[in-house]
Design a protein around this motif. Structure first.
Motif, PDB file in Angstrom:
ATOM      1  N   ILE B  55      73.879  49.904  60.389  1.00  0.00           N
ATOM      2  CA  ILE B  55      72.938  49.114  59.607  1.00  0.00           C
ATOM      3  C   ILE B  55      72.793  47.669  60.107  1.00  0.00           C
ATOM      4  O   ILE B  55      71.662  47.207  60.303  1.00  0.00           O
ATOM      5  N   PRO B  56      73.886  46.939  60.360  1.00  0.00           N
ATOM      6  CA  PRO B  56      73.702  45.551  60.829  1.00  0.00           C
ATOM      7  C   PRO B  56      72.889  45.493  62.125  1.00  0.00           C
ATOM      8  O   PRO B  56      72.072  44.603  62.335  1.00  0.00           O
ATOM      9  N   PHE B  57      73.123  46.457  62.978  1.00  0.00           N
ATOM     10  CA  PHE B  57      72.376  46.526  64.224  1.00  0.00           C
ATOM     11  C   PHE B  57      70.880  46.700  63.949  1.00  0.00           C
ATOM     12  O   PHE B  57      70.036  45.999  64.521  1.00  0.00           O
ATOM     13  N   LEU B  58      70.559  47.619  63.026  1.00  0.00           N
ATOM     14  CA  LEU B  58      69.144  47.857  62.708  1.00  0.00           C
ATOM     15  C   LEU B  58      68.519  46.653  62.019  1.00  0.00           C
ATOM     16  O   LEU B  58      67.354  46.310  62.269  1.00  0.00           O
ATOM     17  N   GLU B  59      69.290  45.996  61.148  1.00  0.00           N
ATOM     18  CA  GLU B  59      68.744  44.817  60.467  1.00  0.00           C
ATOM     19  C   GLU B  59      68.448  43.697  61.451  1.00  0.00           C
ATOM     20  O   GLU B  59      67.445  42.987  61.339  1.00  0.00           O
ATOM     21  N   ASP B  60      69.332  43.542  62.413  1.00  0.00           N
ATOM     22  CA  ASP B  60      69.117  42.520  63.442  1.00  0.00           C
ATOM     23  C   ASP B  60      67.824  42.802  64.217  1.00  0.00           C
ATOM     24  O   ASP B  60      67.018  41.911  64.464  1.00  0.00           O
ATOM     25  N   ILE B  61      67.621  44.059  64.569  1.00  0.00           N
ATOM     26  CA  ILE B  61      66.400  44.415  65.292  1.00  0.00           C
ATOM     27  C   ILE B  61      65.177  44.153  64.434  1.00  0.00           C
ATOM     28  O   ILE B  61      64.196  43.550  64.888  1.00  0.00           O
TER      29      ILE B  61
END
Lengths: 337, 337, 337, 337
Positions: B55-61
């Motif tokens: 999730i943090p990775f997707l939110e960053d994107i």
């Protein structure tokens, strides 16, 4: 090499006479192996009811699939000392009835053994056919072929049709039901397995290979060594990127694998030059797999032994690497003398 | 370069500050561009209802797709002077209603132009979106974007969904109805077209490219230049083999093409390094396309500008080729100053 | 490999811990080995009476030539498990009195053996010194060193001074008086011989090598294997051209050799990476000699183990080739376990 | 490319017909250019009073040095559209009397211009001779040749003999007295200068080149571009190591140069393929200099145009790079149309 003031616009090739080829296709006396059995319409390549190649070309191939003498003649002209033969594709994978597949695999292996290996033991070895519709039977036949017929492994032609009524219903090689086959391959100790592309320029085979990597099969059976044709179907070129994307994904999401795809490629796969005639493609493959994992091959009779030999023998490359790829690696892997 | 007796087990990278990147993805203020519109279940990558990345990775994107300042900051840290932005995939190709696709393409192009190109003309250029569901409209919007917004071309995200009720019903780019779009591309004189892989590690894009080659489009519209990401999706590695097989087929069976696939690859395609971090893959691409047809790129925000710059700037390669790939080729092709 | 949005402008290196290095220089307790004995003015590199390198740098090297512990510490930091040591250049070749050369070679070999090999048998091996001024004695000492001290071969620092009064009067290694030495090398069965460039960026060593090739020594003593530093001193790059010119010359004019220079290079020589930090130079060497004939090395203390390890371990290359070059080849050649 | 079941053990070469060659040697009507003038014994290559090559071979070369028609015929057979001619070596550099050298340089330039350039302006260009014994005069003749005869630059055959009584007394090209010549070269704006190896497999030319780099000449005259034959005489392979050693030396000790040797190689030098027939040597040169700085050439009549064309045209490489090296680079550099 002397100074020459005329040109014939050709380059002389010095024939190398110890080459070993690993993907020579042959037919079966028991069924038409280059199609499904019973026949279904070909999925690709037909146009207006005609095949994609012209008739004399197809007749020549048909003849050569069953003509031992022509094969030997062509090998002699090409400096190929030794070749491993295997049933042409889709072969046993295209037999729709499971029991028939089991039986025809065994009978075909025996027939090919008689015609090629027993009659010409210094010239031919065998990759056996197995019925992956019944993986337990495939494991048994693999063992028999290795122990009784001296087979060097099994050749699997990509997908296995698993439904008589719908030929598009196929099984990937990492399917859990295939486990007994991989187990047996491993027990027989690093017995190589030729897995060949049926169509689609290797996309199918690359897909099987990536799934096998992700499935953890190569962690469970570390001995397993898989031979891929066509310079490993682009995997040397693109596998770094797959690893790169998977590294940012959620671990385990794509399967229980333990190492990188690149690791498996470099430790559990060999790449043959079957169908390859391009130096930079070969160089990229050597760059990514090392010269000990690249193997000369032709894909006869679909490719010309003579053309492949002219390309391989004529290339400017160091002789140590050429010998390693040409025959030394194959001798080491298959314990040939 | 002085003698150093300690090791930090790192290698210092000298940052190169003139790089140009060609595949920077951005979002649209009008719809969620990284999915179909309206949303349909993703076809691949989900497991137990969860996305393949954390999730943090997707939110960053997600944040970075719409954050101009973060993009500029990252470009500065990475030595990227200039980037062409384009709508993230599937973008307009995933809008299921044709009229809505036409309208949202135009509105999105205007919005991206305002936010990026008009506000930061020395830092950003644009590849516009077009609605390939209506190729005539796509041609019109391409012309408008090029002439009014200064777009460098259009970016097409592989397949176009052509059926509201069945998202698997898609159109290849060589479909005859697409002809007006190719004609317009050609009229606008060698206007490049970024065609990007949506999934499948480039297999989709390679398939589109081969079909475009076979269709004769590149014979009818010789000016057309197509940019492929990921070192041209393995085509440099495998296209020789496709030519080799087609040469023994029946001429015309695969389409009205006039040249070899290799010819088109070397004359009508550029390859970017987007998503590539492997020197031998880059070398193979240069070997087959020449250094004038290879272009640095990142694929931000899906890839890290910083990581890509560390790789590209730190590689051991001659500076003439590095500059050509890093920015000189892009300047020449897009007439940047 | 995870996505990283910050940059330290460095690339992390994963240290490989089994490397073997073959050109580590050490001093002698009996004479100043990095100069002639007695001292004569250095031929090159001095300016206004000063050495070409700064004093702290030279002091560090001097210390390290005789400091076993610093060497081990540096090897540990660099992932070098095992190193073969040899007397620094010009070493015994620079001792002007023949009898003194014979005696000091023997005493120095014993001393280095005690300090390095006997005290740290799992970390160090030895290339012995021999007095090529007296080739019969050189042969004897080689045999003694191999059989008694377990030496892996002899290291010869290029030319041997053969005239006390004129240091420019030197002997090439293909001089007929050297025959007993080559004969003994051959009898001891493929015992490798490290021949190192004293100056001139390898031109001297390349000259020796070409003369040895032309002299027929490698036809008379087929077992002889010669190790060259610095990627074989450009021979991989240029030897094809020497063959090309010799092919149009009068056969025998340049000596009684039976094969091409390229043949000897590929069959009687190994190339080390000592002093090399350039991937394309290494690639060219692998391209011409095959990956089985290229060997990691450093040239410590003149080069930094740590820097060399960062370069070698950090390079993007396949792990099979990296291991072959890093240690597997050395283990096979020197029968290390 | 069609499937072929027979082999002639040759590979067909498709002749490329636009090639440009830059190192074609010709004779002078005024003196014997391939020796000193007056003659002195050759330094190398003779054995028992005989030349290193057989008589018919030498007679053929002698004839071709002065036979325009044979040259054109050979160019036609080899697909060489255009060639720059220059006086064979040692040429004017071997004329021992300074005034005679000045006069014969001028007269020879006029004669070659008449015979080749004026008579066949679409086929031949000129690299003039200059008398480096009198660098001021060399500068003047260079200017005259460029402006009046359309010369593309000057060819200098390595060392210049500067002592009538001792032919081994020679001048390096970075000698301070040569400064007026370099100044003039620079004024004439990036006028290329062919500097050719006289003997020693390029070691002489590599030495000149490194001295010119170290001397600061290329910092003072940034326009100067130097063409080296034989893939730049191993410099692409080894120059990284020279930089590496110099980086740990005392700055300025080797001259007032401002950049690395690699920088000069990549910015002030072109490499020709003259005398090269090895793909990996060419690849290493492209790897280090970029494809924009590598130029096809032959070294006719010492090499065969036909053989060189068979090699170059027949190699597997991408056509963009082949055209760049074959003719596009030469056209750009020499402003040919």
């Amino acid at each position: 090499m002397a100074l020459n003031r005329k040109t014939t616009e050709t380059i002389k090739v010095d024939r190398l006479n110890q080459k070993i080829a690993l993907e020579e296709a042959v037919g079966s006396p028991y069924f038409i192996a280059h199609g499904t059995h019973p026949p279904t319409p070909m999925i690709t390549g037909m146009k207006d009811g005609l095949p994609p190649y012209n008739i004399p070309f197809l007749e020549d191939i048909d003849d050569r699939l069953n003509n031992v003498e022509k094969g030997l003649e062509s090998m002699d002209a090409s400096g190929i000392t030794y070749a491993t033969v295997s049933l042409t594709c889709p072969g046993v994978e295209g037999i729709l009835d499971p029991d028939e597949a089991v039986e025809l695999a065994r009978k075909t292996n025996d027939a090919i053994y008689e015609l090629y290996v027993k009659s010409h033991p210094t010239r031919f070895g065998l990759f056996c056919s197995v019925a992956m519709k019944k993986p337990e039977e495939a494991a048994k036949e693999l063992e028999r072929a290795v122990k009784v017929l001296g087979a060097k492994g099994a050749l699997i032609n990509g997908f296995t049709n698993i439904d008589k009524d719908d030929v598009s219903n196929v099984r990937y090689l990492d399917d859990p039901v295939c486990e007994p086959f991989w187990k047996k391959l491993s027990e027989l100790d690093s017995c190589p397995n030729l897995s060949q592309a049926a169509y689609g320029f290797g996309i199918e085979t690359a897909g099987h290979s990536l799934r096998i990597m992700c499935s953890g099969i190569l962690d469970r059976y570390k001995n397993v060594q898989i031979i891929l044709g066509h310079c490993a179907e682009s995997l040397p070129f693109l596998v770094h990127r797959i690893d790169h994307r998977m590294a940012i994904g959620i671990r385990g999401n794509n399967g229980p694998y333990k190492k990188s795809m690149m690791y498996y490629l470099q430790n559990n796969f060999y790449a043959t030059l079957a169908g390859v005639r391009r130096e930079s493609t070969m160089r990229n493959t050597i760059d990514e797999m090392g010269e000990s994992r690249v193997l000369f091959s032709v894909d006869y009779p679909y490719e010309s032994n003579e053309d492949a030999a002219d390309w391989f023998d004529g290339m400017q490359m160091n002789e140590n690497t050429r010998k390693a790829i040409g025959w030394e690696n194959a001798k080491r892997i298959f314990k040939l003398t």
